[in-house]
Design a protein around this motif. Structure first.
Motif, PDB file in Angstrom:
ATOM      1  N   HIS A 157       4.829  -4.322  27.471  1.00 26.04           N
ATOM      2  CA  HIS A 157       3.785  -5.201  27.981  1.00 26.04           C
ATOM      3  C   HIS A 157       4.283  -6.031  29.161  1.00 26.04           C
ATOM      4  N   HIS A 158       5.509  -6.502  29.090  1.00 27.24           N
ATOM      5  CA  HIS A 158       6.042  -7.349  30.155  1.00 27.24           C
ATOM      6  C   HIS A 158       6.635  -6.546  31.308  1.00 27.24           C
ATOM      7  N   ARG A 159       6.791  -5.226  31.099  1.00 30.71           N
ATOM      8  CA  ARG A 159       7.289  -4.339  32.157  1.00 30.71           C
ATOM      9  C   ARG A 159       6.496  -3.034  32.095  1.00 30.71           C
ATOM     10  N   PRO A 160       5.241  -3.030  32.559  1.00 27.72           N
ATOM     11  CA  PRO A 160       4.381  -1.851  32.390  1.00 27.72           C
ATOM     12  C   PRO A 160       4.830  -0.621  33.162  1.00 27.72           C
ATOM     13  N   GLY A 161       5.824  -0.755  33.992  1.00 26.66           N
ATOM     14  CA  GLY A 161       6.359   0.416  34.684  1.00 26.66           C
ATOM     15  C   GLY A 161       7.475   1.102  33.933  1.00 26.66           C
ATOM     16  N   ILE A 162       7.796   0.601  32.710  1.00 35.16           N
ATOM     17  CA  ILE A 162       8.901   1.131  31.908  1.00 35.16           C
ATOM     18  C   ILE A 162       8.360   1.664  30.590  1.00 35.16           C
ATOM     19  N   VAL A 163       8.817   2.847  30.190  1.00 37.59           N
ATOM     20  CA  VAL A 163       8.357   3.492  28.952  1.00 37.59           C
ATOM     21  C   VAL A 163       8.954   2.795  27.738  1.00 37.59           C
ATOM     22  N   GLN A 164       8.088   2.480  26.775  1.00 40.31           N
ATOM     23  CA  GLN A 164       8.557   2.032  25.457  1.00 40.31           C
ATOM     24  C   GLN A 164       8.596   3.217  24.479  1.00 40.31           C
ATOM     25  N   SER A 165       7.599   4.101  24.560  1.00 35.36           N
ATOM     26  CA  SER A 165       7.594   5.292  23.716  1.00 35.36           C
ATOM     27  C   SER A 165       6.697   6.352  24.328  1.00 35.36           C
ATOM     28  N   ALA A 166       7.178   7.587  24.303  1.00 30.72           N
ATOM     29  CA  ALA A 166       6.371   8.736  24.701  1.00 30.72           C
ATOM     30  C   ALA A 166       6.337   9.719  23.535  1.00 30.72           C
ATOM     31  N   GLY A 167       6.102   9.173  22.344  1.00 30.13           N
ATOM     32  CA  GLY A 167       6.169   9.959  21.124  1.00 30.13           C
ATOM     33  C   GLY A 167       7.530   9.803  20.465  1.00 30.13           C
ATOM     34  N   ILE A 168       7.709  10.492  19.360  1.00 29.65           N
ATOM     35  CA  ILE A 168       8.950  10.421  18.584  1.00 29.65           C
ATOM     36  C   ILE A 168       9.796  11.654  18.872  1.00 29.65           C
ATOM     37  N   ALA A 169      11.093  11.425  19.031  1.00 29.75           N
ATOM     38  CA  ALA A 169      12.062  12.521  19.117  1.00 29.75           C
ATOM     39  C   ALA A 169      12.979  12.456  17.911  1.00 29.75           C
ATOM     40  N   MET A 170      13.530  13.610  17.518  1.00 25.95           N
ATOM     41  CA  MET A 170      14.478  13.637  16.416  1.00 25.95           C
ATOM     42  C   MET A 170      15.456  14.787  16.616  1.00 25.95           C
ATOM     43  N   ASP A 171      16.685  14.615  16.096  1.00 30.62           N
ATOM     44  CA  ASP A 171      17.681  15.684  16.157  1.00 30.62           C
ATOM     45  C   ASP A 171      18.092  16.111  14.755  1.00 30.62           C
ATOM     46  N   ARG A 172      19.031  17.037  14.676  1.00 30.29           N
ATOM     47  CA  ARG A 172      19.421  17.601  13.365  1.00 30.29           C
ATOM     48  C   ARG A 172      20.147  16.596  12.486  1.00 30.29           C
ATOM     49  N   ALA A 213      18.959  13.835  11.814  1.00 28.56           N
ATOM     50  CA  ALA A 213      17.856  13.010  11.309  1.00 28.56           C
ATOM     51  C   ALA A 213      17.810  11.652  11.998  1.00 28.56           C
ATOM     52  N   ILE A 214      18.277  11.602  13.238  1.00 38.71           N
ATOM     53  CA  ILE A 214      18.172  10.394  14.053  1.00 38.71           C
ATOM     54  C   ILE A 214      16.874  10.487  14.844  1.00 38.71           C
ATOM     55  N   ALA A 215      16.007   9.502  14.659  1.00 37.82           N
ATOM     56  CA  ALA A 215      14.716   9.478  15.347  1.00 37.82           C
ATOM     57  C   ALA A 215      14.700   8.317  16.328  1.00 37.82           C
ATOM     58  N   TRP A 216      14.060   8.537  17.469  1.00 39.16           N
ATOM     59  CA  TRP A 216      13.984   7.484  18.485  1.00 39.16           C
ATOM     60  C   TRP A 216      12.732   7.700  19.337  1.00 39.16           C
ATOM     61  N   ASP A 217      12.396   6.689  20.139  1.00 40.58           N
ATOM     62  CA  ASP A 217      11.263   6.792  21.054  1.00 40.58           C
ATOM     63  C   ASP A 217      11.649   7.626  22.260  1.00 40.58           C
ATOM     64  N   ARG A 218      10.913   8.692  22.497  1.00 42.99           N
ATOM     65  CA  ARG A 218      11.196   9.561  23.644  1.00 42.99           C
ATOM     66  C   ARG A 218      11.082   8.770  24.947  1.00 42.99           C
ATOM     67  N   TRP A 219      12.040   8.997  25.829  1.00 39.00           N
ATOM     68  CA  TRP A 219      12.047   8.462  27.198  1.00 39.00           C
ATOM     69  C   TRP A 219      12.008   6.940  27.250  1.00 39.00           C
ATOM     70  N   ARG A 220      12.416   6.296  26.159  1.00 36.70           N
ATOM     71  CA  ARG A 220      12.438   4.835  26.129  1.00 36.70           C
ATOM     72  C   ARG A 220      13.342   4.294  27.238  1.00 36.70           C
ATOM     73  N   GLY A 221      12.828   3.306  27.965  1.00 34.49           N
ATOM     74  CA  GLY A 221      13.582   2.663  29.018  1.00 34.49           C
ATOM     75  C   GLY A 221      13.539   3.364  30.362  1.00 34.49           C
ATOM     76  N   ARG A 222      12.873   4.510  30.439  1.00 37.30           N
ATOM     77  CA  ARG A 222      12.779   5.227  31.721  1.00 37.30           C
ATOM     78  C   ARG A 222      11.556   4.763  32.511  1.00 37.30           C
ATOM     79  N   PRO A 223      11.572   4.936  33.825  1.00 35.82           N
ATOM     80  CA  PRO A 223      10.377   4.619  34.610  1.00 35.82           C
ATOM     81  C   PRO A 223       9.210   5.511  34.195  1.00 35.82           C
ATOM     82  N   VAL A 224       8.018   4.964  34.227  1.00 40.69           N
ATOM     83  CA  VAL A 224       6.822   5.721  33.853  1.00 40.69           C
ATOM     84  C   VAL A 224       6.688   6.987  34.692  1.00 40.69           C
ATOM     85  N   ALA A 225       7.119   6.926  35.928  1.00 41.37           N
ATOM     86  CA  ALA A 225       7.010   8.094  36.816  1.00 41.37           C
ATOM     87  C   ALA A 225       7.766   9.297  36.276  1.00 41.37           C
ATOM     88  N   GLU A 226       8.757   9.078  35.406  1.00 41.70           N
ATOM     89  CA  GLU A 226       9.526  10.176  34.828  1.00 41.70           C
ATOM     90  C   GLU A 226       8.908  10.699  33.538  1.00 41.70           C
TER      91      GLU A 226
END
Length: 315
Positions: A123-138, A140-153
């Motif tokens: 909300h305070h940085r609308p040009g930065i991704v907070q979540s683009a869905g959920i990612a997970m690896d083998r 069983a670590i789950a995280w927000d996809r593309w968190r912290g990246r510019p929206v353009a990416e």
């Protein structure tokens, strides 16, 4: 078949106590270009006498729980009261842009698609991704996809492991088939658990970058708070026991041990360990519910020392 008078989508807004941003959330929904839909506010410990903003262009119902039933239970209550074949879930501190619901509804095309994930920005940085869905690896670590990246990416649509339930659209058939959210999780990782069960059952989730939402992020339980860390630790144990294949457990336990050590030694935070101990103590019913499966949509493993960067926003 539903009658024409029934809304096609029910938006379930979850709220807790004073919910200072609920009015702003409802005003954002009022600006949606999609019709028809209804809004159902499920309010844990909601105050009496609350009045919605005037002139809302959609049917609104409010269900108050006298105690805090948790996020997962609130969404399940919304599902039981919903009229439409699709259920959108939205946090009260999330503010969708006008095309949000229309973009999600358009993406929910093929019948194998059970969930659609939003592009959530800080909300305070609308040009930065907070979540683009959920990612997970083998591990069983789950995280927000593309968190912290510019929206353009993050403007490329595609398939994801799951949708962050802070702003998502679900097909009712998916929720009814896999049994909805696990209310024992109370809050945190319940959307990961749902996504895992959905993947095991053959459902797909797609990420919809046009469905943009500003999110205040952990407005109820503050980011990094002891209670949040304990819930995450407890629920991680239950998530793995319910869903992970036995052959993956050595890898999962090794990574999880390093996560606990990292929290204890580098961050001086014992709460992730306390939460996991609580999870192990309450293990028995989750062993009975065990339905293991390996999801199709997994991210590559990274070395343990690179894992913390997945959660640290690059702000």
């Amino acid at each position: 078949m539903k009658g024409r008078e029934d809304p096609w989508i029910t938006v379930v807004v979850t709220a807790w106590r004073e919910a200072p941003w609920l009015g702003q959330c409802l005003q954002a929904l009022a600006a949606q270009t999609f019709r028809p839909f209804e809004v159902l506010v499920v309010w844990n410990e909601g105050p009496e006498g609350w009045r919605p903003p005037p002139g809302l262009p959609f049917p609104l119902r409010v269900h108050r729980n006298p105690h805090n039933a948790g996020f997962a239970a609130a969404v399940n209550q919304g599902l039981r009261m919903a009229r439409g074949p699709y259920l959108a879930v939205l946090n009260d501190d999330a503010f969708p842009e006008p095309g949000w619901l229309a973009a999600l509804a358009t993406a929910m095309g093929e019948e194998t698609i059970g969930a659609c994930a939003s592009l959530m920005v800080f909300h305070h940085r609308p040009g930065i991704v907070q979540s683009a869905g959920i990612a997970m690896d083998r591990a069983a670590i789950a995280w927000d996809r593309w968190r912290g990246r510019p929206v353009a990416e993050a403007l490329r649509p595609g398939e994801a492991f799951g949708a962050c339930a802070g702003a998502a659209l679900y097909r009712r058939a998916l929720l009814e088939t896999v049994g909805g959210f696990d209310e024992r999780f109370f809050a945190y990782l319940e959307d990961v658990d749902l996504a895992w069960r959905a993947q095991t059952a053959g459902w797909r989730c797609v990420y919809v970058p046009e469905a943009r939402v500003r999110h205040r992020t952990s407005a109820a339980f503050q980011e990094g708070s002891p209670r949040k860390q304990r819930l995450l630790g407890r629920n991680k144990v239950w998530l793995v026991v319910k869903n992970a294949p036995l052959e993956d457990w050595p890898l999962i336990l090794a990574y999880d041990l390093m996560a606990v050590l990292y929290a204890w030694i580098w961050r001086r935070d014992p709460n992730p360990l306390y939460g996991r101990l609580e999870g192990w103590r309450g293990l028995k019913p989750f062993l009975a519910d065990r339905r293991p499966g390996r999801p199709r949509c997994l991210e590559p493993l990274v070395p343990p020392w690179q894992v913390p960067a997945r959660w640290a926003p690059r702000l």
